[in-house]
Design a protein around this motif. Sequence first.
Motif, PDB file in Angstrom:
ATOM      1  N   LEU A 179      17.550  34.884   1.282  1.00  0.00           N
ATOM      2  CA  LEU A 179      18.501  35.611   2.467  1.00  0.00           C
ATOM      3  C   LEU A 179      19.976  35.105   2.257  1.00  0.00           C
ATOM      4  N   CYS A 180      20.171  33.973   2.343  1.00  0.00           N
ATOM      5  CA  CYS A 180      21.517  33.352   2.247  1.00  0.00           C
ATOM      6  C   CYS A 180      22.346  33.727   0.880  1.00  0.00           C
ATOM      7  N   LEU A 181      21.481  33.762  -0.080  1.00  0.00           N
ATOM      8  CA  LEU A 181      22.110  34.211  -1.361  1.00  0.00           C
ATOM      9  C   LEU A 181      22.344  35.647  -1.437  1.00  0.00           C
ATOM     10  N   ASP A 182      21.603  36.479  -0.852  1.00  0.00           N
ATOM     11  CA  ASP A 182      21.889  37.848  -0.808  1.00  0.00           C
ATOM     12  C   ASP A 182      23.118  38.221   0.051  1.00  0.00           C
ATOM     13  N   ARG A 183      23.596  37.263   1.123  1.00  0.00           N
ATOM     14  CA  ARG A 183      24.462  37.533   2.097  1.00  0.00           C
ATOM     15  C   ARG A 183      25.663  37.060   1.181  1.00  0.00           C
ATOM     16  N   LEU A 184      25.686  35.829   0.730  1.00  0.00           N
ATOM     17  CA  LEU A 184      26.773  35.479  -0.277  1.00  0.00           C
ATOM     18  C   LEU A 184      27.204  36.487  -1.219  1.00  0.00           C
ATOM     19  N   ARG A 185      26.188  37.007  -1.982  1.00  0.00           N
ATOM     20  CA  ARG A 185      26.738  38.066  -2.945  1.00  0.00           C
ATOM     21  C   ARG A 185      27.116  39.330  -2.428  1.00  0.00           C
ATOM     22  N   LYS A 186      26.832  39.526  -1.123  1.00  0.00           N
ATOM     23  CA  LYS A 186      27.693  40.769  -0.650  1.00  0.00           C
ATOM     24  C   LYS A 186      29.000  40.508  -0.110  1.00  0.00           C
ATOM     25  N   VAL A 187      29.311  39.111   0.266  1.00  0.00           N
ATOM     26  CA  VAL A 187      30.769  38.878   0.699  1.00  0.00           C
ATOM     27  C   VAL A 187      31.693  38.132  -0.472  1.00  0.00           C
ATOM     28  N   GLN A 188      30.938  37.959  -1.849  1.00  0.00           N
ATOM     29  CA  GLN A 188      31.711  37.386  -2.856  1.00  0.00           C
ATOM     30  C   GLN A 188      32.949  37.864  -3.262  1.00  0.00           C
ATOM     31  N   SER A 189      33.107  39.127  -2.830  1.00  0.00           N
ATOM     32  CA  SER A 189      34.624  39.620  -2.865  1.00  0.00           C
ATOM     33  C   SER A 189      35.561  39.424  -1.840  1.00  0.00           C
ATOM     34  N   THR A 190      35.085  38.658  -0.872  1.00  0.00           N
ATOM     35  CA  THR A 190      35.655  38.131   0.198  1.00  0.00           C
ATOM     36  C   THR A 190      36.532  37.026  -0.106  1.00  0.00           C
ATOM     37  N   SER A 191      37.628  36.867   0.037  1.00  0.00           N
ATOM     38  CA  SER A 191      38.218  35.376  -0.290  1.00  0.00           C
ATOM     39  C   SER A 191      37.776  34.300   0.803  1.00  0.00           C
ATOM     40  N   LEU A 192      37.403  33.080   0.165  1.00  0.00           N
ATOM     41  CA  LEU A 192      37.295  32.116   1.046  1.00  0.00           C
ATOM     42  C   LEU A 192      38.132  31.774   2.233  1.00  0.00           C
ATOM     43  N   ASP A 193      39.541  32.259   2.210  1.00  0.00           N
ATOM     44  CA  ASP A 193      40.473  32.107   3.143  1.00  0.00           C
ATOM     45  C   ASP A 193      40.185  32.960   4.230  1.00  0.00           C
ATOM     46  N   ALA A 194      39.574  34.129   3.956  1.00  0.00           N
ATOM     47  CA  ALA A 194      39.229  35.029   4.913  1.00  0.00           C
ATOM     48  C   ALA A 194      37.876  34.778   5.793  1.00  0.00           C
ATOM     49  N   ILE A 195      37.156  33.629   5.538  1.00  0.00           N
ATOM     50  CA  ILE A 195      36.035  33.348   6.326  1.00  0.00           C
ATOM     51  C   ILE A 195      36.472  32.095   7.383  1.00  0.00           C
TER      52      ILE A 195
END
Length: 196
Positions: free
Chosen positions: A89-105
């Motif tokens: 479930l975590c890997l699925d979520r991470l893949r969905k937000v991969q295009s988001t910059s780490l700075d945006a989190i």
Amino acid sequence: MTMALDHSIDISDDALLQLYANGDQAAARQLTLRLAPRAYKQAYRMLGVQADAEDVAQEAMMRVWKIAPEWRSGEAKVTTWLYRVVANLCLDRLRKVQSTSLDAIDEPIDPSPSAADDMQSNARLDALQAALIALPERQRQALVLRHIEELANPEIADVMEISVEAVESLTSRGKRALTQILKGRKAALGFEGDAP
């Protein structure tokens, strides 16, 4: 028929799941108290966002309840199965937000008031969390399961569906990468007197 659980007796996760499948709500509560915090901790370490970790833990527990009637006791440990579900479930979520910059989190917020020691401890935890998030997904997953959830390498291999040697390689590379990421922050984190 629901039977009252004697909390002084240590009932296995397997047995609790079977009792729940047979309609025992007390068994469900007992199993939730055991498993939900583990699922949340693993998800938080993988995702770094409290709300996402709560969502993943809740979804993982829903899957536990759905699988209960078909659970085949003795084939796998309930916790191993749960760790695998949470990881996926975590890997699925991470893949969905991969295009988001780490700075945006957003960084996790600690609402508790803190003294100087608490601030230092929080800084270290935040640095570790940020460093974990910077690692490749599989290295992060292996490190979280090994060093935070304290699973043995064979159990991690089952969760990640890889060989024990691959687990050892991932954890070794992950530790080296964490060391490099945190290397320049030793003094800021209060480790200036520690050996390199």
